[in-house]
Design a protein around this motif. Structure first.
Motif, PDB file in Angstrom:
ATOM      1  N   GLU A 257       0.510 -25.628 -16.008  1.00  0.00           N
ATOM      2  CA  GLU A 257      -0.212 -24.385 -16.295  1.00  0.00           C
ATOM      3  C   GLU A 257      -1.350 -24.158 -15.305  1.00  0.00           C
ATOM      4  O   GLU A 257      -1.629 -23.019 -14.918  1.00  0.00           O
ATOM      5  N   LYS A 258      -2.012 -25.250 -14.883  1.00  0.00           N
ATOM      6  CA  LYS A 258      -3.106 -25.097 -13.917  1.00  0.00           C
ATOM      7  C   LYS A 258      -2.604 -24.627 -12.557  1.00  0.00           C
ATOM      8  O   LYS A 258      -3.370 -24.046 -11.781  1.00  0.00           O
TER       9      LYS A 258
ATOM     10  N   THR B 238     -14.628 -23.891 -13.610  1.00  0.00           N
ATOM     11  CA  THR B 238     -14.321 -22.458 -13.561  1.00  0.00           C
ATOM     12  C   THR B 238     -15.564 -21.599 -13.743  1.00  0.00           C
ATOM     13  O   THR B 238     -15.455 -20.373 -13.751  1.00  0.00           O
TER      14      THR B 238
ATOM     15  N   ILE C 176      -4.441 -21.609 -19.791  1.00  0.00           N
ATOM     16  CA  ILE C 176      -4.807 -23.024 -19.659  1.00  0.00           C
ATOM     17  C   ILE C 176      -5.643 -23.461 -20.850  1.00  0.00           C
ATOM     18  O   ILE C 176      -5.426 -24.549 -21.413  1.00  0.00           O
TER      19      ILE C 176
ATOM     20  N   TYR D  42      -4.877 -26.434 -23.598  1.00  0.00           N
ATOM     21  CA  TYR D  42      -5.815 -27.508 -23.949  1.00  0.00           C
ATOM     22  C   TYR D  42      -6.060 -27.547 -25.453  1.00  0.00           C
ATOM     23  O   TYR D  42      -6.099 -28.623 -26.067  1.00  0.00           O
TER      24      TYR D  42
ATOM     25  N   ASN E 210      -0.685 -22.225 -12.111  1.00  0.00           N
ATOM     26  CA  ASN E 210      -0.464 -20.784 -12.214  1.00  0.00           C
ATOM     27  C   ASN E 210       0.886 -20.397 -11.612  1.00  0.00           C
ATOM     28  O   ASN E 210       0.968 -19.655 -10.630  1.00  0.00           O
TER      29      ASN E 210
ATOM     30  N   TRP F 217     -13.040 -28.896 -16.835  1.00  0.00           N
ATOM     31  CA  TRP F 217     -12.292 -27.740 -16.333  1.00  0.00           C
ATOM     32  C   TRP F 217     -13.078 -26.456 -16.568  1.00  0.00           C
ATOM     33  O   TRP F 217     -13.163 -25.597 -15.685  1.00  0.00           O
TER      34      TRP F 217
ATOM     35  N   LEU G 178      -0.179 -29.497 -18.784  1.00  0.00           N
ATOM     36  CA  LEU G 178      -1.463 -28.959 -18.329  1.00  0.00           C
ATOM     37  C   LEU G 178      -1.476 -28.762 -16.820  1.00  0.00           C
ATOM     38  O   LEU G 178      -1.964 -27.740 -16.311  1.00  0.00           O
TER      39      LEU G 178
ATOM     40  N   SER H 105      -6.557 -14.540 -12.470  1.00  0.00           N
ATOM     41  CA  SER H 105      -7.265 -15.768 -12.847  1.00  0.00           C
ATOM     42  C   SER H 105      -7.722 -15.745 -14.301  1.00  0.00           C
ATOM     43  O   SER H 105      -7.701 -16.776 -14.976  1.00  0.00           O
TER      44      SER H 105
ATOM     45  N   SER I 112      -4.703 -16.462 -16.402  1.00  0.00           N
ATOM     46  CA  SER I 112      -4.318 -17.855 -16.190  1.00  0.00           C
ATOM     47  C   SER I 112      -5.267 -18.797 -16.918  1.00  0.00           C
ATOM     48  O   SER I 112      -4.825 -19.777 -17.533  1.00  0.00           O
ATOM     49  N   ASN I 113      -6.561 -18.509 -16.864  1.00  0.00           N
ATOM     50  CA  ASN I 113      -7.539 -19.365 -17.554  1.00  0.00           C
ATOM     51  C   ASN I 113      -7.343 -19.327 -19.064  1.00  0.00           C
ATOM     52  O   ASN I 113      -7.506 -20.349 -19.752  1.00  0.00           O
TER      53      ASN I 113
ATOM     54  N   TYR J 280     -11.048 -31.217 -20.463  1.00  0.00           N
ATOM     55  CA  TYR J 280     -11.186 -29.827 -20.927  1.00  0.00           C
ATOM     56  C   TYR J 280     -12.582 -29.291 -20.600  1.00  0.00           C
ATOM     57  O   TYR J 280     -12.731 -28.174 -20.072  1.00  0.00           O
TER      58      TYR J 280
END
Length: 769
Positions: free
Chosen positions: A248-249, A292, A264, A268, A251, A288, A245, A257, A260-261, A285
């Motif tokens: 991946e966060k 965002t 992620i 999760y 990027n 996060w 995780l 973005s 990427s989100n 999770y």
């Protein structure tokens, strides 16, 4: 009567429904049963493991095998979005293609939508390469009767390739080669520009794939989601998922973005398939999503979390906090009310948190009304009274109401020492010394002696701080008398001691004596309480030498050491010996012959041998038969060094000078002598003298033989003569010493031998025989 296998495993699951082995056996048994008999087994398993993709896959394949399309669709609707596993989704697309294969253009369109739906959810999986290949092959197979349709088909294939080659998957290199062939087959002129545009993106995806694979390989994809038990494997898997995780966060591919989100969130979701019962993963999770800016997604995650872990109070409070932080007071209030409606969660803490919530959001009056209702609840403890009274006192600035609340609670909780102490603290804040004394007197008159220890302690502290000398001494004497009757303190404590003075005249971390004095008082207190008990010497040493933490000493009782500590074997910090909590007291080893800073000889090298000598030479010989002679020689050559951190170069130089034979060099008697007395001195020691050199511990350190084995094979040793060569300084470089040793190792087969100087003398001598 013998039960069928699935019935036996069902009984095991009734005892422990998270029994993984029984579940696996039951699932394997269900595969061989008719669908009518297998369905309840699958439903039972999936009720316990709702994110077990392999069980869902077995279940749906069993339905597909009997062409039960309606049941298959229903199962897919229950599991697909919560189980993002490639094998399950490939089963889904296989079902869709089978259902729509005879529907013509309409069926092809439905299949295409299913592909898009599937790739939108699992297209970023590292194992999704075959899905992209299957999708591209499907697009290429679509019929195109006109040039426009052909152009649309080529455009769709190109877009699919361009998405696939920027996704870090196991098949990214194969997909790139296929894409190159595709573009070159369409137009070489156009292919050059497109390939040069996507080459950097592909290179980035390939590099990220290699890094991603390192994290993926640490994860067990066959693991079932069970509540955490603290096992090593579970902890390792949890940390592996958190590392993935975090990767991946970061990027690493530097994509936009939004993409990427999505990646992620996908990670999760996959993590929760295996760590379904871990509240910290659910919380991470949700937070996060909130960070965002997707509050709605965070709320959905919390709702799913509470469905997965309905008894998790901390997740419920975190959910209510999120709602309150965004101004959604009524949804937050419903969360608190739902918690209070649940008999499991409706505890004193839930009442307290709801009172605080009402005080924050609706005001004083709402909190007061709920407190009046909460105190009638059967699960209302004294904590609710204390929380509401202190909230009224500190926030509403109303000491009168707070005092009334404490008095009302005193009628119910007079038997609770914790409540008495909280009430006393409140009165101290009011500077109401008269009522404090009255409270202590009332409480101590009703509390049994065994439950009044802390109350007496606080009463004594109060008098020591705010009372006069007469009242102070009086309360201390009363406390001793009360506790001596209950057995909390011995009869010897009725007499005054220096510990009482220490207790009276200390403040916070300031003490009227040194640490050594405190330790001495603690030992004397322990001895006074155990004076009539039979103890051996080791018990006396272990118990009486126990030290106490200065910060834990407040009253005289804080200086006491429990008699049970006599059963504990404490480490001897005065010597460099290995701590063995299982050792027997009074073990008959050699007396400790040590110097300050040196290890005990009897507890280190010579202890095993001397213990054996005490029982006779036969026992020693029998035991030494199992010890290799090389090990005996090595132990005998170990030098005595000063302190816990010896000079490494010195130790290595001494050990490297010893040529220890690896073969059988003698009988056990020889080994015994070697172990007890060390190797026999050579005719010429390292400094040119044949005298033994005492080590700092007072023991004789025997010099070893200068490069020869314990038994010489040279028949002419009577005619040996010694010649001394020029001394050189002892090298300090470890690697240089090793090189020298390698060079001199060659000479062991010759007649010449050399020996470097002792670390004790710093000299060098060599003998040629």
């Amino acid at each position: 009567m013998t039960l069928p296998i699935h019935e036996k495993d069902g009984d095991n699951l009734s005892v422990d429904k998270y029994n993984v082995e029984a579940s696996e056996i039951l699932a394997n048994e269900a595969q061989h049963l008719p669908i009518s008999e297998a369905t309840p087994i699958y439903e039972q398993l999936l009720l316990t493991f709702p994110t077990a993709a392999k069980y869902w896959k077995q279940y749906v394949e069993a339905q597909m095998a009997v062409n039960n399309d309606d049941a298959t669709k229903q199962i897919f609707s229950r599991c697909l979005l919560n189980c993002l596993q490639i094998s399950l989704w490939r089963c889904y697309i296989r079902f869709i293609r089978k259902v729509n294969e005879k529907k013509g253009a309409e069926g092809l369109e439905e299949t295409r939508k299913a592909f898009d739906f599937m790739l939108n959810y699992v297209g970023t999986d590292i194992a999704s390469g075959p899905l992209w290949m299957e999708y591209i092959a499907f697009l290429k197979s679509l019929p195109a009767s006109t040039a426009q349709e052909e152009s649309q088909r080529m455009t769709s294939v190109r877009k699919a390739y361009q998405k696939a080659i920027v996704t870090p998957t196991h098949h990214v290199e194969q997909l790139w080669k296929d894409y190159e062939n595709f573009e070159n087959s369409v137009s070489r002129a156009l292919a050059k520009g497109l390939l040069s545009e996507y080459q950097p993106k592909y290179n980035s995806a390939r590099a990220v794939y290699r890094e991603r694979k390192k994290y993926i390989d640490e994860i067990d994809w066959n693991m079932l989601a069970v509540p955490p038990t603290g096992s090593y494997k579970e902890e390792q898997q949890c940390m592996a998922w958190k590392r993935l995780l975090a990767f991946e966060k970061g990027n690493p591919q530097r994509i936009d973005s939004a993409s990427s989100n999505r990646r992620i969130a996908f990670t999760y979701e996959q993590c929760l398939m295996y760590l379904y019962h871990y509240p910290d993963i659910w919380y991470d999770y949700a937070t996060w999503h909130a960070k965002t800016g997707s509050i709605d997604s965070a709320i959905k995650v919390f709702q799913r979390a509470l469905k997965a872990l309905p008894d998790s109070e901390v997740l419920r409070y975190a959910y209510a906090e999120l709602e309150e932080s965004r101004g959604a007071i009524q949804p937050a209030k419903k969360i608190y009310e739902s918690s209070l409606a649940n008999a499991v969660n409706a505890n004193a803490l839930a009442h307290i948190q709801f009172i605080r919530f009402l005080r924050r959001t609706e005001g004083v009056e709402a909190a007061r009304k709920y407190f009046l209702d909460a105190r009638k609840s059967p699960n209302c403890t004294y904590h609710v009274y204390v929380a509401y009274a202190m909230m009224t006192f500190c926030l509403d600035k109303d000491p009168k109401v707070a005092h009334n609340v404490f008095e009302a609670g005193l009628k119910r909780f007079m038997h609770e020492p914790g409540y008495i102490l909280e009430y006393a603290d409140f009165l101290c804040r009011l500077n109401d010394d008269r009522n404090i004394r009255a409270l202590f007197e009332r409480a101590l008159s009703s509390l049994p002696p065994e439950e009044s220890v802390e109350v007496w302690k606080r009463f004594t502290q109060f008098e020591q701080t705010y009372g006069d000398l007469t009242s102070m001494l009086k309360v201390e004497q009363r406390r001793k008398e009360a506790l001596s009757k209950s057995g909390e303190e011995g009869s010897s404590t009725l007499e005054g001691s220096l510990q009482d003075v220490v207790s009276r005249y200390s403040f916070m971390d300031l003490w009227p004596c040194s640490s050594k004095d405190l330790d001495h008082l603690a030992r004397q207190d322990w001895l006074a309480k155990n004076i009539n008990k039979k103890m051996d010497k080791s018990t006396f040493l272990n118990g009486a030498s126990s030290s106490i933490d200065k910060s834990s000493v407040g009253l005289a009782t804080n200086l006491k050491i429990s008699a049970s500590s006599a059963k504990v074997v404490y480490p001897d910090t005065t010597q460099m010996v290995i701590y063995d909590p299982m050792q027997k007291s009074g073990a008959g080893l050699l007396p400790n012959i040590t110097a300050p800073g040196l290890p005990s000889l009897s507890s280190l090298t010579l202890a095993p041998a001397m213990a054996l000598v005490g029982s006779g030479t036969k026992a020693l010989d029998e035991n030494l038969k199992a010890i290799p002679p090389a090990l005996v020689a090595f132990i005998a050559h170990l030098p005595a060094v000063e302190g816990p951190s010896p000079d490494v170069d010195m130790v290595l130089s001494i050990l490297l000078q010893n040529n220890i034979s690896t073969g059988q060099t003698g009988k056990s008697a020889t080994s015994t002598q070697l172990l007890l007395t060390g190797p026999a001195p050579s005719t010429s020691d390292r400094s040119g003298s044949n005298k033994s050199r005492p080590n700092p511990s007072g023991l004789l350190l025997k010099p070893n033989r200068d490069g020869q084995s314990l038994k010489r094979k040279d028949h002419d040793r009577q005619e040996d003569d010694e010649t001394t060569v020029q001394s050189r300084p002892l090298p300090r470089d470890v690697f240089r010493i090793r090189q020298i040793q390698k060079v001199r190792g060659v000479s062991t087969s010759q007649t010449e031998s050399a020996s470097y100087g002792s670390a004790f003398s710093g000299e060098q001598s060599a003998s040629t025989e």
